[in-house]
Design a protein around this motif. Structure first.
Motif, PDB file in Angstrom:
ATOM      1  N   VAL A 131       9.469 -10.858  11.784  1.00 10.77           N
ATOM      2  CA  VAL A 131       9.190  -9.423  11.729  1.00 10.77           C
ATOM      3  C   VAL A 131       8.490  -9.115  10.420  1.00 10.77           C
ATOM      4  N   TYR A 132       7.401  -8.387  10.519  1.00 15.02           N
ATOM      5  CA  TYR A 132       6.684  -7.939   9.327  1.00 15.02           C
ATOM      6  C   TYR A 132       6.934  -6.445   9.169  1.00 15.02           C
ATOM      7  N   MET A 133       7.526  -6.043   8.049  1.00 15.51           N
ATOM      8  CA  MET A 133       7.795  -4.623   7.804  1.00 15.51           C
ATOM      9  C   MET A 133       7.487  -4.285   6.359  1.00 15.51           C
ATOM     10  N   GLU A 134       6.746  -3.217   6.156  1.00 17.92           N
ATOM     11  CA  GLU A 134       6.427  -2.722   4.823  1.00 17.92           C
ATOM     12  C   GLU A 134       6.770  -1.230   4.738  1.00 17.92           C
ATOM     13  N   ARG A 135       7.225  -0.843   3.583  1.00 16.77           N
ATOM     14  CA  ARG A 135       7.552   0.555   3.302  1.00 16.77           C
ATOM     15  C   ARG A 135       6.698   1.024   2.139  1.00 16.77           C
ATOM     16  N   GLU A 136       5.948   2.111   2.373  1.00 15.05           N
ATOM     17  CA  GLU A 136       5.068   2.642   1.334  1.00 15.05           C
ATOM     18  C   GLU A 136       5.409   4.098   1.057  1.00 15.05           C
ATOM     19  N   LEU A 137       5.265   4.494  -0.198  1.00 18.76           N
ATOM     20  CA  LEU A 137       5.343   5.909  -0.554  1.00 18.76           C
ATOM     21  C   LEU A 137       3.971   6.513  -0.296  1.00 18.76           C
ATOM     22  N   LEU A 138       3.846   7.195   0.811  1.00 17.91           N
ATOM     23  CA  LEU A 138       2.553   7.738   1.213  1.00 17.91           C
ATOM     24  C   LEU A 138       2.107   8.852   0.276  1.00 17.91           C
ATOM     25  N   CYS A 139       3.030   9.774  -0.037  1.00 21.08           N
ATOM     26  CA  CYS A 139       2.702  10.881  -0.945  1.00 21.08           C
ATOM     27  C   CYS A 139       3.989  11.565  -1.355  1.00 21.08           C
ATOM     28  N   LEU A 140       3.876  12.475  -2.293  1.00 25.17           N
ATOM     29  CA  LEU A 140       4.982  13.334  -2.716  1.00 25.17           C
ATOM     30  C   LEU A 140       4.699  14.751  -2.243  1.00 25.17           C
ATOM     31  N   PRO A 142       5.082  19.016  -2.218  1.00 23.69           N
ATOM     32  CA  PRO A 142       4.982  19.989  -3.315  1.00 23.69           C
ATOM     33  C   PRO A 142       6.257  20.087  -4.151  1.00 23.69           C
ATOM     34  N   GLN A 143       7.416  19.759  -3.565  1.00 24.55           N
ATOM     35  CA  GLN A 143       8.669  19.766  -4.320  1.00 24.55           C
ATOM     36  C   GLN A 143       9.121  18.353  -4.691  1.00 24.55           C
ATOM     37  N   SER A 144       8.164  17.429  -4.696  1.00 22.95           N
ATOM     38  CA  SER A 144       8.368  16.060  -5.208  1.00 22.95           C
ATOM     39  C   SER A 144       9.349  15.230  -4.381  1.00 22.95           C
ATOM     40  N   ARG A 145       9.357  15.441  -3.087  1.00 25.60           N
ATOM     41  CA  ARG A 145      10.146  14.582  -2.201  1.00 25.60           C
ATOM     42  C   ARG A 145       9.237  13.525  -1.574  1.00 25.60           C
ATOM     43  N   ASN A 146       9.848  12.424  -1.163  1.00 21.33           N
ATOM     44  CA  ASN A 146       9.092  11.285  -0.661  1.00 21.33           C
ATOM     45  C   ASN A 146       8.654  11.490   0.783  1.00 21.33           C
ATOM     46  N   VAL A 147       7.420  11.130   1.061  1.00 21.51           N
ATOM     47  CA  VAL A 147       6.935  10.993   2.433  1.00 21.51           C
ATOM     48  C   VAL A 147       6.549   9.527   2.590  1.00 21.51           C
ATOM     49  N   HIS A 148       7.279   8.822   3.448  1.00 23.52           N
ATOM     50  CA  HIS A 148       7.095   7.381   3.577  1.00 23.52           C
ATOM     51  C   HIS A 148       6.181   7.044   4.752  1.00 23.52           C
ATOM     52  N   LEU A 149       5.532   5.893   4.636  1.00 20.49           N
ATOM     53  CA  LEU A 149       4.761   5.309   5.726  1.00 20.49           C
ATOM     54  C   LEU A 149       5.305   3.906   5.955  1.00 20.49           C
ATOM     55  N   LEU A 150       5.797   3.651   7.163  1.00 19.03           N
ATOM     56  CA  LEU A 150       6.354   2.353   7.512  1.00 19.03           C
ATOM     57  C   LEU A 150       5.375   1.594   8.397  1.00 19.03           C
ATOM     58  N   THR A 151       5.313   0.304   8.203  1.00 18.66           N
ATOM     59  CA  THR A 151       4.515  -0.583   9.040  1.00 18.66           C
ATOM     60  C   THR A 151       5.439  -1.636   9.624  1.00 18.66           C
ATOM     61  N   LEU A 152       5.422  -1.765  10.949  1.00 19.36           N
ATOM     62  CA  LEU A 152       6.304  -2.717  11.621  1.00 19.36           C
ATOM     63  C   LEU A 152       5.518  -3.467  12.689  1.00 19.36           C
ATOM     64  N   SER A 153       5.638  -4.797  12.673  1.00 20.95           N
ATOM     65  CA  SER A 153       4.997  -5.621  13.686  1.00 20.95           C
ATOM     66  C   SER A 153       5.603  -7.017  13.593  1.00 20.95           C
ATOM     67  N   SER A 154       5.029  -7.950  14.329  1.00 25.17           N
ATOM     68  CA  SER A 154       5.382  -9.357  14.142  1.00 25.17           C
ATOM     69  C   SER A 154       4.316  -9.996  13.248  1.00 25.17           C
ATOM     70  N   THR A 155       4.502 -11.244  12.932  1.00 17.49           N
ATOM     71  CA  THR A 155       3.519 -11.929  12.089  1.00 17.49           C
ATOM     72  C   THR A 155       2.327 -12.433  12.889  1.00 17.49           C
ATOM     73  N   ARG A 156       2.353 -12.278  14.194  1.00 17.12           N
ATOM     74  CA  ARG A 156       1.238 -12.721  15.033  1.00 17.12           C
ATOM     75  C   ARG A 156      -0.013 -11.905  14.700  1.00 17.12           C
ATOM     76  N   GLY A 157      -1.138 -12.594  14.476  1.00 11.19           N
ATOM     77  CA  GLY A 157      -2.398 -11.917  14.206  1.00 11.19           C
ATOM     78  C   GLY A 157      -2.531 -11.374  12.801  1.00 11.19           C
ATOM     79  N   ILE A 158      -1.589 -11.694  11.906  1.00 10.32           N
ATOM     80  CA  ILE A 158      -1.651 -11.145  10.552  1.00 10.32           C
ATOM     81  C   ILE A 158      -2.770 -11.830   9.762  1.00 10.32           C
ATOM     82  N   MET A 159      -3.387 -11.079   8.861  1.00 10.03           N
ATOM     83  CA  MET A 159      -4.512 -11.569   8.074  1.00 10.03           C
ATOM     84  C   MET A 159      -4.158 -11.522   6.588  1.00 10.03           C
ATOM     85  N   ASN A 160      -4.920 -12.215   5.787  1.00 11.14           N
ATOM     86  CA  ASN A 160      -4.712 -12.180   4.338  1.00 11.14           C
ATOM     87  C   ASN A 160      -5.229 -10.880   3.727  1.00 11.14           C
TER      88      ASN A 160
END
Length: 347
Positions: A131-140, A142-160
């Motif tokens: 399982v390939y999963m990444e968690r990114e802080l997409l933005c903050l 106006p009141q400085s709370r986190n908006v996350h962007l998650l990426t989820l897939s398998s390792t099939r077809g993954i590139m460098n």
């Protein structure tokens, strides 16, 4: 003195007028959603009323510390509509003297709950093989709370190669997720909670991620091998934290900002559009599917609002997706779906 009393009454009247002005201007922003009650001796029954709609049938409650989860009230709430407005009331017996009792119109899902769930999903992904999963802080917000962007897939077809940075986003400056071969995978983009009070959509997102992180379900594994899942779990964390029903911290309905979102005041919507543009550029528009999870104030059950299009081929493609979903679940009723409507907001 008499003059002091007059001055005092004048001050109180001014405060009263200011309060009325404030309430008149925020009544479209705030909505009955969640509150705490502390036991008031010697009464043993609570009766409460508030502006409401027919969505309020049987609210939920939790006693702290004697209960760990919310439960439905045993008796239905009474909804009354009058010329002066609408009201809802219910009876509740206070038994434990030391308990704090929380009431909500549905099972709450807070901003802190979302942050905790993301941590658990990451832990779960590490336990499931390939399982390939990444968690990114997409933005903050106006009141400085986190908006996350998650990426989820398998390792099939993954590139460098990694995904490109986007100007004005990803403030943590972390490395972007790896790209996938667009010839081998398509993208499903899911977001939720643009309207803070529409909690059921958040629980649907929970169920989706819990299912796709299942270690032994062949359907979950097949999805991960076929698609890249992009998720924004909470588009409007400020509104959620403030207890609003449909608006953000400015009293704005973010779901009406997609046409030209402001990069400061509606940054989560701006960010979602920018991410979508990058995905379409890499994978192609025909290979990117977007699902925005809501909850309806009047309709019941599970249904889709699809794109309103006059192209029969596109309409057939749009209708095919929920039709396939009905083959896997009894909770989605195809006959209840809506694809065309005279109202632009419904499409």
């Amino acid at each position: 003195s008499f003059i002091s009393i007059i001055v005092l009454y004048s001050m109180l009247f001014t405060i009263y007028c200011d309060l009325i002005f404030f309430l008149c201007h925020v009544r479209f922003i705030l909505s009955f959603f969640f509150f705490l009650m502390i036991r008031r001796p010697p009464r043993s029954t609570l009766s409460s009323s508030s502006a409401a709609s027919d969505v309020y049938k049987r609210q939920v409650y939790k006693r702290v510390p004697s209960m760990h989860k919310y439960e439905r009230l045993t008796e239905p709430c009474v909804y009354e509509a009058e010329e002066t407005g609408a009201s809802i009331w219910w009876n509740f017996s206070l038994k434990q003297e030391d308990d704090l009792v929380y009431f909500a119109f549905t099972y709450p899902y807070t901003y802190a709950d979302c942050e905790t769930k993301i941590d658990r999903w990451q832990e779960r992904a590490a336990e499931v093989g390939e399982v390939y999963m990444e968690r990114e802080l997409l933005c903050l917000t106006p009141q400085s709370r986190n908006v996350h962007l998650l990426t989820l897939s398998s390792t099939r077809g993954i590139m460098n190669e990694t995904e490109r940075p986007i100007d004005g986003l990803f403030p943590a400056e972390q490395q972007r997720p790896r790209c996938f071969d667009p010839a081998s995978k398509k993208v499903v983009f899911v977001s939720a909670r643009v309207h803070p009070g529409e909690v059921p959509g958040q629980f649907v997102l929970d169920g989706l991620l819990n299912f796709l992180l299942h270690s032994s379900d062949a359907r979950a594994a097949a999805f991960r091998d076929t698609f890249v899942l992009k998720v924004i779990p909470m588009l409007n964390p400020d509104g959620v934290a403030l207890g609003h029903y449909r608006s953000d911290c400015y009293g704005v309905n973010l779901n009406r900002c997609y046409g030209a979102p402001d990069q400061v005041r509606a940054i989560s919507i701006f960010a979602a559009k920018e991410v979508m543009r990058e995905l379409v550029q890499w994978y192609g528009s025909e290979n990117v599917y977007y699902f925005d999870l809501h909850a309806h104030a009047n309709k019941r059950g599970c249904f889709f609002y699809g794109n309103n299009t006059e192209d029969p081929d596109q309409l057939c493609t749009i209708q095919r997706i929920p039709k396939l979903i009905t083959l896997s679940t009894q909770h989605l009723h195809y006959d209840c779906l809506l694809y065309t409507s005279p109202s632009p907001r419904d499409s």
